[in-house]
Design a protein around this motif. Structure first.
Motif, PDB file in Angstrom:
ATOM      1  N   HIS A  33    -120.331 -21.141 -13.019  1.00  0.00           N
ATOM      2  CA  HIS A  33    -120.146 -22.580 -13.241  1.00  0.00           C
ATOM      3  C   HIS A  33    -118.977 -22.996 -12.378  1.00  0.00           C
ATOM      4  CE1 HIS A  33    -122.212 -21.455 -16.875  1.00  0.00           C
ATOM      5  NE2 HIS A  33    -122.601 -22.859 -16.995  1.00  0.00           N
ATOM      6  N   ILE A  34    -118.079 -22.527 -11.822  1.00  0.00           N
ATOM      7  CA  ILE A  34    -117.144 -23.136 -10.961  1.00  0.00           C
ATOM      8  C   ILE A  34    -117.848 -23.261  -9.590  1.00  0.00           C
ATOM      9  CG2 ILE A  34    -115.010 -22.442  -9.466  1.00  0.00           C
ATOM     10  CD1 ILE A  34    -114.282 -23.409 -12.295  1.00  0.00           C
ATOM     11  N   LYS A  35    -118.570 -22.224  -9.040  1.00  0.00           N
ATOM     12  CA  LYS A  35    -119.154 -22.310  -7.804  1.00  0.00           C
ATOM     13  C   LYS A  35    -120.263 -23.545  -8.054  1.00  0.00           C
ATOM     14  CE  LYS A  35    -122.424 -19.824  -4.998  1.00  0.00           C
ATOM     15  NZ  LYS A  35    -123.681 -20.457  -4.957  1.00  0.00           N
ATOM     16  N   ASN A  36    -121.016 -23.837  -9.035  1.00  0.00           N
ATOM     17  CA  ASN A  36    -121.957 -25.028  -9.022  1.00  0.00           C
ATOM     18  C   ASN A  36    -121.248 -26.135  -8.989  1.00  0.00           C
ATOM     19  OD1 ASN A  36    -123.931 -23.259  -9.314  1.00  0.00           O
ATOM     20  ND2 ASN A  36    -124.134 -23.268 -11.564  1.00  0.00           N
ATOM     21  N   ILE A  37    -120.111 -26.497  -9.586  1.00  0.00           N
ATOM     22  CA  ILE A  37    -118.972 -27.558  -9.662  1.00  0.00           C
ATOM     23  C   ILE A  37    -118.714 -27.851  -8.291  1.00  0.00           C
ATOM     24  CG2 ILE A  37    -117.073 -28.664 -10.572  1.00  0.00           C
ATOM     25  CD1 ILE A  37    -117.191 -27.071 -13.034  1.00  0.00           C
ATOM     26  N   ARG A  38    -118.106 -26.839  -7.465  1.00  0.00           N
ATOM     27  CA  ARG A  38    -117.555 -27.149  -6.194  1.00  0.00           C
ATOM     28  C   ARG A  38    -118.608 -27.637  -5.263  1.00  0.00           C
ATOM     29  NH1 ARG A  38    -114.581 -21.190  -5.507  1.00  0.00           N
ATOM     30  NH2 ARG A  38    -112.371 -22.034  -5.860  1.00  0.00           N
ATOM     31  N   GLU A  39    -120.187 -27.003  -5.345  1.00  0.00           N
ATOM     32  CA  GLU A  39    -121.022 -27.268  -4.539  1.00  0.00           C
ATOM     33  C   GLU A  39    -121.554 -29.042  -4.852  1.00  0.00           C
ATOM     34  OE1 GLU A  39    -124.089 -24.774  -5.353  1.00  0.00           O
ATOM     35  OE2 GLU A  39    -123.211 -22.981  -4.126  1.00  0.00           O
ATOM     36  N   LYS A  40    -121.249 -29.250  -5.825  1.00  0.00           N
ATOM     37  CA  LYS A  40    -121.366 -30.841  -6.138  1.00  0.00           C
ATOM     38  C   LYS A  40    -120.266 -31.706  -5.847  1.00  0.00           C
ATOM     39  CE  LYS A  40    -124.718 -29.477 -10.107  1.00  0.00           C
ATOM     40  NZ  LYS A  40    -124.890 -29.613 -11.278  1.00  0.00           N
ATOM     41  N   ILE A  41    -119.040 -31.223  -5.740  1.00  0.00           N
ATOM     42  CA  ILE A  41    -117.901 -32.225  -5.728  1.00  0.00           C
ATOM     43  C   ILE A  41    -117.132 -32.094  -4.537  1.00  0.00           C
ATOM     44  CG2 ILE A  41    -117.679 -32.612  -8.405  1.00  0.00           C
ATOM     45  CD1 ILE A  41    -114.969 -31.259  -8.168  1.00  0.00           C
ATOM     46  N   GLU A  42    -117.144 -31.000  -3.914  1.00  0.00           N
ATOM     47  CA  GLU A  42    -116.253 -30.823  -2.810  1.00  0.00           C
ATOM     48  C   GLU A  42    -117.033 -31.009  -1.531  1.00  0.00           C
ATOM     49  OE1 GLU A  42    -113.328 -29.478  -3.075  1.00  0.00           O
ATOM     50  OE2 GLU A  42    -112.992 -28.310  -4.845  1.00  0.00           O
ATOM     51  N   ILE A  43    -116.262 -31.548  -0.540  1.00  0.00           N
ATOM     52  CA  ILE A  43    -116.717 -31.660   0.736  1.00  0.00           C
ATOM     53  C   ILE A  43    -117.327 -30.226   1.495  1.00  0.00           C
ATOM     54  CG2 ILE A  43    -116.340 -32.524   3.094  1.00  0.00           C
ATOM     55  CD1 ILE A  43    -114.389 -34.587   1.682  1.00  0.00           C
ATOM     56  N   ASN A  44    -116.386 -29.400   1.356  1.00  0.00           N
ATOM     57  CA  ASN A  44    -116.661 -28.033   1.717  1.00  0.00           C
ATOM     58  C   ASN A  44    -116.420 -27.191   0.571  1.00  0.00           C
ATOM     59  OD1 ASN A  44    -116.979 -25.606   3.236  1.00  0.00           O
ATOM     60  ND2 ASN A  44    -115.242 -25.872   4.529  1.00  0.00           N
ATOM     61  N   PRO A  45    -117.578 -26.498  -0.117  1.00  0.00           N
ATOM     62  CA  PRO A  45    -117.239 -25.783  -1.069  1.00  0.00           C
ATOM     63  C   PRO A  45    -116.845 -24.404  -0.959  1.00  0.00           C
ATOM     64  CG  PRO A  45    -119.386 -26.806  -1.235  1.00  0.00           C
ATOM     65  CD  PRO A  45    -118.988 -27.034   0.121  1.00  0.00           C
ATOM     66  N   LYS A  46    -116.856 -24.004   0.553  1.00  0.00           N
ATOM     67  CA  LYS A  46    -116.155 -22.571   0.515  1.00  0.00           C
ATOM     68  C   LYS A  46    -114.713 -22.842   1.200  1.00  0.00           C
ATOM     69  CE  LYS A  46    -120.495 -20.646   2.623  1.00  0.00           C
ATOM     70  NZ  LYS A  46    -121.073 -20.005   3.835  1.00  0.00           N
ATOM     71  N   ASN A  47    -114.205 -24.092   1.331  1.00  0.00           N
ATOM     72  CA  ASN A  47    -112.967 -24.463   1.603  1.00  0.00           C
ATOM     73  C   ASN A  47    -112.555 -25.652   0.595  1.00  0.00           C
ATOM     74  OD1 ASN A  47    -110.312 -24.309   2.494  1.00  0.00           O
ATOM     75  ND2 ASN A  47    -110.748 -25.580   4.345  1.00  0.00           N
ATOM     76  N   PRO A  48    -112.515 -25.392  -0.550  1.00  0.00           N
ATOM     77  CA  PRO A  48    -112.361 -26.467  -1.733  1.00  0.00           C
ATOM     78  C   PRO A  48    -111.095 -27.222  -1.607  1.00  0.00           C
ATOM     79  CG  PRO A  48    -112.325 -24.331  -2.940  1.00  0.00           C
ATOM     80  CD  PRO A  48    -112.490 -23.968  -1.483  1.00  0.00           C
ATOM     81  N   GLU A  49    -110.946 -28.292  -1.904  1.00  0.00           N
ATOM     82  CA  GLU A  49    -109.692 -29.222  -1.980  1.00  0.00           C
ATOM     83  C   GLU A  49    -109.398 -29.402  -3.394  1.00  0.00           C
ATOM     84  OE1 GLU A  49    -110.191 -32.915  -0.065  1.00  0.00           O
ATOM     85  OE2 GLU A  49    -110.819 -31.994   1.901  1.00  0.00           O
ATOM     86  N   PHE A  50    -110.505 -29.285  -4.197  1.00  0.00           N
ATOM     87  CA  PHE A  50    -109.976 -29.723  -5.731  1.00  0.00           C
ATOM     88  C   PHE A  50    -109.675 -28.348  -6.484  1.00  0.00           C
ATOM     89  CE2 PHE A  50    -112.353 -33.655  -4.484  1.00  0.00           C
ATOM     90  CZ  PHE A  50    -111.472 -34.296  -4.666  1.00  0.00           C
ATOM     91  N   ILE A  51    -110.713 -27.736  -6.591  1.00  0.00           N
ATOM     92  CA  ILE A  51    -110.738 -26.432  -7.579  1.00  0.00           C
ATOM     93  C   ILE A  51    -110.483 -25.150  -6.698  1.00  0.00           C
ATOM     94  CG2 ILE A  51    -111.834 -25.084  -9.267  1.00  0.00           C
ATOM     95  CD1 ILE A  51    -113.807 -27.265  -9.900  1.00  0.00           C
ATOM     96  N   LYS A  52    -109.169 -24.655  -6.989  1.00  0.00           N
ATOM     97  CA  LYS A  52    -108.662 -23.475  -6.019  1.00  0.00           C
ATOM     98  C   LYS A  52    -108.663 -22.269  -6.949  1.00  0.00           C
ATOM     99  CE  LYS A  52    -107.486 -25.910  -2.492  1.00  0.00           C
ATOM    100  NZ  LYS A  52    -105.853 -26.314  -2.034  1.00  0.00           N
ATOM    101  N   LEU A  53    -109.075 -21.325  -6.506  1.00  0.00           N
ATOM    102  CA  LEU A  53    -108.820 -19.943  -6.960  1.00  0.00           C
ATOM    103  C   LEU A  53    -107.542 -19.215  -6.692  1.00  0.00           C
ATOM    104  CD1 LEU A  53    -110.512 -17.379  -8.311  1.00  0.00           C
ATOM    105  CD2 LEU A  53    -110.857 -16.669  -5.963  1.00  0.00           C
ATOM    106  N   VAL A  54    -106.900 -18.865  -7.688  1.00  0.00           N
ATOM    107  CA  VAL A  54    -105.590 -18.080  -7.653  1.00  0.00           C
ATOM    108  C   VAL A  54    -106.025 -16.588  -7.940  1.00  0.00           C
ATOM    109  CG1 VAL A  54    -103.209 -17.678  -8.447  1.00  0.00           C
ATOM    110  CG2 VAL A  54    -104.299 -20.064  -8.364  1.00  0.00           C
ATOM    111  N   TRP A  55    -105.871 -15.751  -6.781  1.00  0.00           N
ATOM    112  CA  TRP A  55    -106.553 -14.284  -7.127  1.00  0.00           C
ATOM    113  C   TRP A  55    -105.773 -13.532  -8.341  1.00  0.00           C
ATOM    114  CZ3 TRP A  55    -110.854 -12.930  -4.990  1.00  0.00           C
ATOM    115  CH2 TRP A  55    -111.513 -13.634  -3.635  1.00  0.00           C
ATOM    116  N   GLY A  56    -106.744 -13.010  -8.916  1.00  0.00           N
ATOM    117  CA  GLY A  56    -105.879 -12.141 -10.093  1.00  0.00           C
ATOM    118  C   GLY A  56    -105.706 -13.072 -11.232  1.00  0.00           C
TER     119      GLY A  56
END
Length: 228
Positions: free
Chosen positions: A198-221
């Motif tokens: 679901h996070i992936k889907n949201i990024r694809e809709k709201i981020e300019i570059n879903p692979k380098n997101p500005e809004f939703i960031k992953l914090v590993w682990g």
């Protein structure tokens, strides 16, 4: 409440062209033929943004911009047939917020208008309390609608709830468990893939570059955070 745009240009055809596009976008429009006319119209109307031509009789755009900046902080977009960097720098130095070179693409100009208005509304506190504006992202919590660069983005109910949860906890890292149990309202049983999908889907809709997101960031682990 729609914003009101003051369009200032001594060319009647250009004024009318810009007016048509602005009205189609839902804005109110006030027209002026030169810098002096613009200042008079600005005093008589509640203006949210100015599109201001540089080369005009009586009072040119540069001088008009300087006079406007003595009393007003609203966004100003300059129009000019000159494309040299020195002209752009001069325009920005006298207080303009953006610069568009003639001949221009009306669609691009509309995008610049929306961008400047978002910043103005956000920083001036003029936004409706039910609207949250973060950079180019606008969220209406009452209608559960999301806009990116002024364009409506369709999120599923689950996607909206995840985005809303992350925004409510801006800057805080939420684990997959926390996201799942808050949004789905049921116990978490190794549902990390569901959350990630679901996070992936949201990024694809709201981020300019879903692979380098500005809004939703992953914090590993750990999990995810809304980082604006």
């Amino acid at each position: 409440m729609s914003s009101t745009i003051l369009v200032v240009d001594d060319n009647n055809e250009i004024r009318e062209l810009i007016e048509i596009y602005l009205i189609n976008e839902g804005y109110k429009v006030v027209l002026a033929e030169d810098g002096i006319d613009a200042i008079n119209k600005l005093n008589d109307n509640d203006i949210d943004l100015i599109i201001l031509d540089i080369m005009m009789p009586k009072l040119d755009g540069i001088k008009a911009c300087l006079k406007i900046r003595e009393k007003k902080k609203l966004p100003i977009i300059l129009l000019s047939a000159k494309s040299e960097d020195c002209d752009k720098i001069l325009g920005l130095n006298v207080g303009a917020d953006d610069y568009v070179t003639k001949p221009f693409n009306p669609i691009e100009l509309m995008a610049r208008v929306k961008s400047q208005l978002r910043r103005y509304i956000e920083f001036s506190g003029k936004s409706d309390s039910k609207n949250l504006i973060i950079d180019n992202l606008e969220i209406n919590k009452d209608s559960r609608e999301v806009y990116v660069d002024g364009e409506f983005v369709r999120l599923t109910p689950i996607e909206f709830n995840i985005l809303d949860l992350l925004i409510e906890n801006r800057g805080r890292v939420l684990s997959n468990r926390q996201i799942y149990e808050n949004v789905w309202d049921e116990p978490y049983f190794n549902a990390s893939n569901i959350v990630a999908s679901h996070i992936k889907n949201i990024r694809e809709k709201i981020e300019i570059n879903p692979k380098n997101p500005e809004f939703i960031k992953l914090v590993w682990g750990v999990g995810y955070k809304f980082d604006k």
